[in-house]
Design a protein around this motif. Structure first.
Motif, mmCIF file in Angstrom:
data_model
loop_
_atom_site.group_PDB
_atom_site.id
_atom_site.type_symbol
_atom_site.label_atom_id
_atom_site.label_comp_id
_atom_site.label_asym_id
_atom_site.label_seq_id
_atom_site.Cartn_x
_atom_site.Cartn_y
_atom_site.Cartn_z
ATOM 1 N N ASN A 1 -11.769 -27.194 17.264
ATOM 2 C CA ASN A 1 -11.541 -27.264 15.818
ATOM 3 C C ASN A 1 -10.037 -27.311 15.564
ATOM 4 O O ASN A 1 -9.361 -26.281 15.629
ATOM 5 N N PRO A 2 -9.476 -28.473 15.253
ATOM 6 C CA PRO A 2 -8.018 -28.618 15.138
ATOM 7 C C PRO A 2 -7.497 -28.277 13.746
ATOM 8 O O PRO A 2 -6.818 -29.079 13.099
ATOM 9 N N THR A 3 -7.797 -27.073 13.262
ATOM 10 C CA THR A 3 -7.410 -26.709 11.895
ATOM 11 C C THR A 3 -6.137 -25.881 11.835
ATOM 12 O O THR A 3 -5.729 -25.460 10.755
ATOM 13 N N GLY A 4 -5.493 -25.625 12.973
ATOM 14 C CA GLY A 4 -4.177 -25.006 12.969
ATOM 15 C C GLY A 4 -4.170 -23.495 12.845
ATOM 16 O O GLY A 4 -5.198 -22.861 12.574
ATOM 17 N N TYR A 5 -2.982 -22.928 13.032
ATOM 18 C CA TYR A 5 -2.697 -21.513 12.812
ATOM 19 C C TYR A 5 -1.839 -21.384 11.560
ATOM 20 O O TYR A 5 -0.968 -22.231 11.299
ATOM 21 N N LEU A 6 -2.056 -20.325 10.806
ATOM 22 C CA LEU A 6 -1.249 -20.037 9.633
ATOM 23 C C LEU A 6 -0.686 -18.623 9.756
ATOM 24 O O LEU A 6 -1.419 -17.640 9.635
ATOM 25 N N PHE A 7 0.614 -18.526 10.039
ATOM 26 C CA PHE A 7 1.289 -17.233 10.149
ATOM 27 C C PHE A 7 1.915 -16.890 8.805
ATOM 28 O O PHE A 7 2.685 -17.682 8.238
ATOM 29 N N CYS B 1 -10.223 -23.970 6.508
ATOM 30 C CA CYS B 1 -9.664 -22.649 6.830
ATOM 31 C C CYS B 1 -9.016 -22.648 8.205
ATOM 32 O O CYS B 1 -9.674 -22.901 9.218
ATOM 33 N N PRO B 2 -7.720 -22.354 8.300
ATOM 34 C CA PRO B 2 -7.070 -22.244 9.608
ATOM 35 C C PRO B 2 -7.295 -20.851 10.195
ATOM 36 O O PRO B 2 -7.978 -20.014 9.587
ATOM 37 N N LEU B 3 -6.740 -20.613 11.362
ATOM 38 C CA LEU B 3 -6.738 -19.263 11.909
ATOM 39 C C LEU B 3 -5.561 -18.529 11.263
ATOM 40 O O LEU B 3 -4.401 -18.858 11.504
ATOM 41 N N ILE B 4 -5.877 -17.553 10.439
ATOM 42 C CA ILE B 4 -4.873 -16.845 9.640
ATOM 43 C C ILE B 4 -4.402 -15.609 10.397
ATOM 44 O O ILE B 4 -5.209 -14.828 10.903
ATOM 45 N N VAL B 5 -3.077 -15.433 10.450
ATOM 46 C CA VAL B 5 -2.484 -14.236 11.044
ATOM 47 C C VAL B 5 -1.597 -13.593 9.980
ATOM 48 O O VAL B 5 -0.542 -14.125 9.625
ATOM 49 N N ASP B 6 -2.035 -12.471 9.445
ATOM 50 C CA ASP B 6 -1.278 -11.768 8.414
ATOM 51 C C ASP B 6 -0.092 -11.051 9.037
ATOM 52 O O ASP B 6 -0.083 -10.742 10.235
ATOM 53 N N HIS B 7 0.924 -10.762 8.212
ATOM 54 C CA HIS B 7 2.107 -10.085 8.751
ATOM 55 C C HIS B 7 1.815 -8.655 9.181
ATOM 56 O O HIS B 7 2.622 -8.038 9.873
ATOM 57 N N LYS B 8 0.637 -8.125 8.816
ATOM 58 C CA LYS B 8 0.221 -6.803 9.295
ATOM 59 C C LYS B 8 -0.490 -6.880 10.639
ATOM 60 O O LYS B 8 -0.839 -5.845 11.204
ATOM 61 N N GLY B 9 -0.712 -8.091 11.148
ATOM 62 C CA GLY B 9 -1.340 -8.270 12.450
ATOM 63 C C GLY B 9 -2.809 -8.632 12.406
ATOM 64 O O GLY B 9 -3.378 -9.049 13.412
ATOM 65 N N VAL B 10 -3.460 -8.482 11.263
ATOM 66 C CA VAL B 10 -4.881 -8.831 11.144
ATOM 67 C C VAL B 10 -5.036 -10.354 11.176
ATOM 68 O O VAL B 10 -4.262 -11.081 10.557
ATOM 69 N N TYR B 11 -6.033 -10.826 11.917
ATOM 70 C CA TYR B 11 -6.297 -12.260 12.007
ATOM 71 C C TYR B 11 -7.760 -12.532 11.705
ATOM 72 O O TYR B 11 -8.622 -11.640 11.829
ATOM 73 N N CYS B 12 -8.058 -13.767 11.327
ATOM 74 C CA CYS B 12 -9.445 -14.187 11.150
ATOM 75 C C CYS B 12 -9.505 -15.704 11.240
ATOM 76 O O CYS B 12 -8.506 -16.403 11.028
ATOM 77 N N ARG B 13 -10.678 -16.188 11.564
ATOM 78 C CA ARG B 13 -10.932 -17.629 11.598
ATOM 79 C C ARG B 13 -12.394 -17.893 11.307
ATOM 80 O O ARG B 13 -13.250 -16.991 11.433
ATOM 81 N N ARG B 14 -12.671 -19.117 10.923
ATOM 82 C CA ARG B 14 -14.051 -19.536 10.696
ATOM 83 C C ARG B 14 -14.797 -19.629 12.021
ATOM 84 O O ARG B 14 -14.216 -19.967 13.041
ATOM 85 N N ASP B 15 -16.107 -19.335 11.998
ATOM 86 C CA ASP B 15 -16.934 -19.427 13.201
ATOM 87 C C ASP B 15 -18.186 -20.227 12.857
ATOM 88 O O ASP B 15 -19.161 -19.696 12.326
ATOM 89 N N GLY B 16 -18.126 -21.528 13.123
ATOM 90 C CA GLY B 16 -19.251 -22.380 12.790
ATOM 91 C C GLY B 16 -19.214 -22.811 11.332
ATOM 92 O O GLY B 16 -18.168 -22.792 10.674
#
Length: 541
Positions: free
Chosen positions: A210-216, A394-409
């Protein structure tokens, strides 16, 4: 018949060493007694009758010319017994198939994954880095079957393997040029994976990329570091861009930008894939090229030691491994595998493997006393459902607090987590999940950043291990200065799977070419621990 087989394969027989006995046991005990008698009568001759079920027969092979020569006469004769026995089994299978035409059933079952008696290279660890290394070694061999490679994996189910328990992300947004280039090279490999890992007459490889990128996302305190990292990434050829809070709101209207000063977004070669599919693609291809899979646990090494003097007249022990001792699953016996080189890719347990050869057991402050600083760290991955959450963009989101999430399916499911602080590090004795950690530490940040997640429902979770480098949280790639034939590819601290294609090639180049050729990864060598030179990575998730 049971006594006969046990006597023929008895432990006390000097003519039948344990290595061959293990293989013969696996073959013989799958046969009915009449078939065993037929097979042994064709291959084995006894020098005396069986006097007691506890006595061992001296096995002899028929030979040309006058007289007979005992199996123990030479190593070649010892191995001939099993070879001849296996030939008889092949004939027996063929006859069984002729009796039952059109059926795949076979009365014989050979135990898979038994270790061979020798190999050129033994890879300790059957994760994605191990199988990538095996693939590249066979890919680069000068002549077909020129390099005999064995991959040893202690968990054939991969139930606790770090590879399949990872989130499967790939990103270029690192702060070190070496890590950026490892990601770029690995991304190019994955984009052309059919050219590399396709097997003739097998299904095409699909790792569900899934080439939707990372978002820092960075707050005011982290914005300067994020901008500096962005400059490094662009200089190394990574396709990333900076977004203001206004641009973020326009591109991702479901995102709450409160507290966000700036964001970095990957435009290409970033996203996620299925780790299990990538592992199996590497494994299938490597086996088709002649790599031997072995199921067992490495419990030690047989090695020689040579003493040398340094310039200041200190004694230094140089070691060279000659055999890898592999213990079979659910067994107390082990098989010594003679080899020329060992690649330690045991992930979170690579530090334990290094201790087996004495790495780190020397006096403190000396090179012999430097341990491989890799240990397991447990990380949780939570699966939650939110029907009104972000969609396909939805990209893979990485919050500045360290929490991350991404879509699954595609069904409104998501993965998320947070690496704990040093004080919060969980117990590594098991893979139990702390669900309270999600409710107390992960969910509040998710709901604040994506308001739709306020009504999410936690469905399940799992835990896996990081091969955590306690020195500088970066890879260890190369040789050990005092163990001449042990190579490392470990300590990735969470980004091993995304770098596995490029790291496998780098290790193969180091072994077969004597140096790094595609990427210079000498900054990740072992000697930096002795020098105290840290290679720090700012973007650790």
């Amino acid at each position: 018949m049971g006594e006969y087989v046990s006597a023929c394969l008895g432990r006390g027989c000097p003519a039948f060493p344990s290595a061959l006995r293990m293989r013969a046991h696996a073959l013989l005990h799958t046969l009915p007694p009449p078939a065993v008698a037929v097979m042994l009568c064709r291959v084995v001759r006894t020098c005396r009758p069986l006097a007691s079920p506890h006595r061992c027969l001296c096995l002899r092979l028929p030979c040309r010319g006058q007289g007979r020569r005992a199996v123990s006469a030479s190593a070649q004769r010892r191995s001939d017994f099993v070879k001849d026995l296996e030939k008889e089994f092949v004939k027996f299978r063929q006859k069984a198939k002729e009796v039952l035409p059109g059926s795949d059933w076979s009365p014989l079952h050979q135990t898979p994954g038994l270790p061979p008696e020798w190999a050129d290279i033994v890879i300790v660890g059957g994760g994605v880095v191990g199988w990538s290394t095996a693939y590249w070694l066979k890919k680069k061999e000068a002549i077909r079957e020129g390099v005999r490679v064995v991959v040893v994996e202690r968990d054939p189910t991969y139930a606790k393997a770090s590879t399949v328990l990872s989130v499967g992300g790939i990103r270029q947004q690192f702060s070190l040029p070496e890590n950026i280039h490892l990601s770029i090279e690995s991304a190019h490999f994955l984009r052309n994976i059919q050219e590399h890992l396709n097997v003739v007459n097998e299904e095409p490889v699909d790792i569900q990329f899934n080439p939707t990128g990372y978002l820092f996302l960075a707050g005011q305190e982290q914005s300067a570091i994020l901008e500096e990292n962005h400059q490094i990434q662009r200089a190394q050829g990574a396709a990333v861009t900076l977004l203001s809070p206004q641009q973020l709101q326009k591109k991702f209207p479901w995102l709450n930008t409160d507290g966000v000063a700036i964001a970095s977004y990957g435009l290409e070669n970033e996203g996620w894939f299925d780790p299990w599919l990538l592992l199996n693609a590497f494994r299938r291809k490597a086996i088709s090229m002649g790599v031997f899979p072995c199921y067992g646990e490495v419990i030690g090494f047989q090695y020689s030691t040579r003493e040398m003097k340094t310039d200041d007249d200190r004694s230094v022990s140089l070691k060279r491994i000659h055999h890898v001792n592999v213990r079979m699953p659910n067994s107390i016996e082990y098989q010594p595998v003679e080899c020329a080189l060992i690649v330690n890719v045991a992930g979170a347990w690579s530090g334990k493997v290094a201790e087996m050869i004495g790495i780190g057991n020397g006096p403190e402050g000396t090179l012999e006393g430097i341990k491989l600083p890799v240990e397991p760290r447990k990380r949780y991955v939570y699966v939650f459902h939110c029907p009104n959450g972000p969609g396909l963009e939805c990209p893979l989101i990485v919050d500045h607090k360290g929490v991350y999430c991404r879509r699954d399916g595609l069904g409104g499911n998501y993965l998320g987590g947070l690496s704990p602080t040093e004080e919060e590090e969980p117990d590594i004795s098991d893979l139990e999940v702390d669900y309270e950690y999600f409710h107390n530490s992960v969910w509040p940040t998710l709901a604040q950043r994506v308001p739709a997640f306020e009504c999410l429902k936690l469905k399940s979770a799992w835990a896996g291990y990081y091969d955590y480098n306690t020195f500088d949280q970066n890879a260890i790639i190369g040789t050990h200065p005092l163990v001449a034939n042990m190579y490392f590819a470990t300590g990735f601290s969470g980004h091993g799977i995304q770098h596995s294609p490029a790291v496998g090639r780098a290790i193969a180049e180091l072994i077969l070419d004597g140096k790094f050729k595609t990427l210079d990864l000498s900054a990740f060598d072992f000697i930096r621990f002795f020098k105290g030179t840290k290679v720090l990575e700012n973007n650790i998730v």
